[in-house]
Design a protein around this motif. Structure first.
Motif, PDB file in Angstrom:
ATOM      1  N   ALA A  48       5.479  83.501 -56.575  1.00  0.00           N
ATOM      2  CA  ALA A  48       5.157  82.517 -57.559  1.00  0.00           C
ATOM      3  C   ALA A  48       4.491  81.278 -57.092  1.00  0.00           C
ATOM      4  O   ALA A  48       3.750  80.527 -57.692  1.00  0.00           O
ATOM      5  N   TRP A  49       5.043  80.592 -55.879  1.00  0.00           N
ATOM      6  CA  TRP A  49       4.076  80.093 -55.017  1.00  0.00           C
ATOM      7  C   TRP A  49       2.507  80.276 -55.424  1.00  0.00           C
ATOM      8  O   TRP A  49       1.358  79.182 -55.280  1.00  0.00           O
ATOM      9  N   SER A  68       0.994  79.290 -58.339  1.00  0.00           N
ATOM     10  CA  SER A  68       1.155  78.070 -58.692  1.00  0.00           C
ATOM     11  C   SER A  68      -0.373  77.690 -58.038  1.00  0.00           C
ATOM     12  O   SER A  68      -1.032  76.712 -58.942  1.00  0.00           O
ATOM     13  N   ARG A  69      -0.493  78.184 -56.702  1.00  0.00           N
ATOM     14  CA  ARG A  69      -0.891  77.391 -56.204  1.00  0.00           C
ATOM     15  C   ARG A  69      -2.229  77.674 -56.563  1.00  0.00           C
ATOM     16  O   ARG A  69      -3.324  76.827 -55.998  1.00  0.00           O
ATOM     17  N   LEU A  82      -3.718  78.773 -59.071  1.00  0.00           N
ATOM     18  CA  LEU A  82      -3.798  78.055 -60.169  1.00  0.00           C
ATOM     19  C   LEU A  82      -4.239  76.184 -59.987  1.00  0.00           C
ATOM     20  O   LEU A  82      -5.632  76.168 -60.803  1.00  0.00           O
ATOM     21  N   SER A  83      -3.155  75.897 -59.854  1.00  0.00           N
ATOM     22  CA  SER A  83      -3.730  74.093 -59.979  1.00  0.00           C
ATOM     23  C   SER A  83      -4.520  74.403 -58.725  1.00  0.00           C
ATOM     24  O   SER A  83      -5.465  73.292 -58.808  1.00  0.00           O
ATOM     25  N   GLN A  85       1.781  71.368 -49.047  1.00  0.00           N
ATOM     26  CA  GLN A  85       2.392  73.176 -50.161  1.00  0.00           C
ATOM     27  C   GLN A  85       3.628  73.828 -49.950  1.00  0.00           C
ATOM     28  O   GLN A  85       4.725  74.419 -50.374  1.00  0.00           O
ATOM     29  N   TRP A 107       9.529  81.106 -60.900  1.00  0.00           N
ATOM     30  CA  TRP A 107       8.829  80.549 -61.465  1.00  0.00           C
ATOM     31  C   TRP A 107       8.743  79.596 -62.597  1.00  0.00           C
ATOM     32  O   TRP A 107       6.985  79.071 -62.887  1.00  0.00           O
ATOM     33  N   ALA A 133       7.296  76.219 -60.916  1.00  0.00           N
ATOM     34  CA  ALA A 133       6.172  76.942 -59.883  1.00  0.00           C
ATOM     35  C   ALA A 133       4.573  76.651 -60.566  1.00  0.00           C
ATOM     36  O   ALA A 133       3.946  75.963 -60.937  1.00  0.00           O
ATOM     37  N   LEU A 134       4.964  77.041 -61.984  1.00  0.00           N
ATOM     38  CA  LEU A 134       4.130  77.099 -63.109  1.00  0.00           C
ATOM     39  C   LEU A 134       3.954  75.242 -63.737  1.00  0.00           C
ATOM     40  O   LEU A 134       3.095  75.868 -64.238  1.00  0.00           O
ATOM     41  N   PHE A 135       4.794  74.921 -63.783  1.00  0.00           N
ATOM     42  CA  PHE A 135       4.947  73.941 -64.589  1.00  0.00           C
ATOM     43  C   PHE A 135       5.795  72.802 -64.120  1.00  0.00           C
ATOM     44  O   PHE A 135       6.858  72.558 -64.220  1.00  0.00           O
ATOM     45  N   PRO A 136       5.383  72.191 -63.043  1.00  0.00           N
ATOM     46  CA  PRO A 136       6.182  71.467 -61.987  1.00  0.00           C
ATOM     47  C   PRO A 136       6.420  70.192 -62.580  1.00  0.00           C
ATOM     48  O   PRO A 136       7.622  69.329 -62.469  1.00  0.00           O
TER      49      PRO A 136
END
Length: 162
Positions: A38-39, A42-43, A45-46, A121, A149, A152-155
């Motif tokens: 998940a990390w 997300s990293r 993508l962001s 990170q 999740w 991770a995806l929507f902090p």
């Protein structure tokens, strides 16, 4: 028996306890892979999104802009030159000193902007692992992984106010 767990299931009513007990607990390796996955997703993508979005040649490279986005610029300034005066429009005093101390202490090893990025990170990965443990304790393994999740995806959901 009437009113028992069996009759509740027959009517389609599931309690949180019976639902939580239906999900087998994951092993430590599988849990770690889920949190790390998940990390990592997300990293990627962001970071890719932000590297594409930030482009102001006057402010340096795209990585420099990414590293000093949001509070990163304040933490770098505190780590480099201290907290500064209080009577300025955007004082640095509200920021906790732990991260700037780390920046100053480890800044001799290399580029402090890279250090800020890497430490951020790794701290986020540790936060996701802590969230997993907390959510698993209160809701089971499935709830914990969904929580990881989601964060991770929507902090920004971590700062949502009702």
């Amino acid at each position: 028996p009437p009113g028992g767990a069996a009759s509740g299931r027959q009517r389609g009513i599931h309690t949180a306890v019976s639902y939580r007990g239906a999900v087998p607990e994951q092993g430590a390796d599988r849990t770690w892979m889920g949190v790390a996955g998940a990390w990592l997703v997300s990293r990627v993508l962001s970071v890719v999104t932000l590297l594409v979005a930030v482009h102001d040649p006057a402010r340096g490279s795209r990585f420099d802009q990414l590293a000093t986005k949001w509070d990163g610029a304040f933490y770098l300034a505190i780590g480099r030159s201290g907290y500064g005066p209080v009577d300025v429009p955007f004082p640095r005093w509200p920021f906790f000193p732990g991260f700037p101390v780390m920046i100053r202490a480890l800044g001799e090893l290399g580029n402090d902007q890279v250090l800020v990025f890497v430490v951020n990170q790794l701290v986020f990965l540790a936060a996701l692992a802590g969230l997993y443990q907390l959510a698993r304790r209160h809701g089971g393994a499935r709830v914990a992984m969904l929580s990881v999740w989601a964060l991770a995806l929507f902090p920004e959901i971590g700062r949502a106010h009702v």
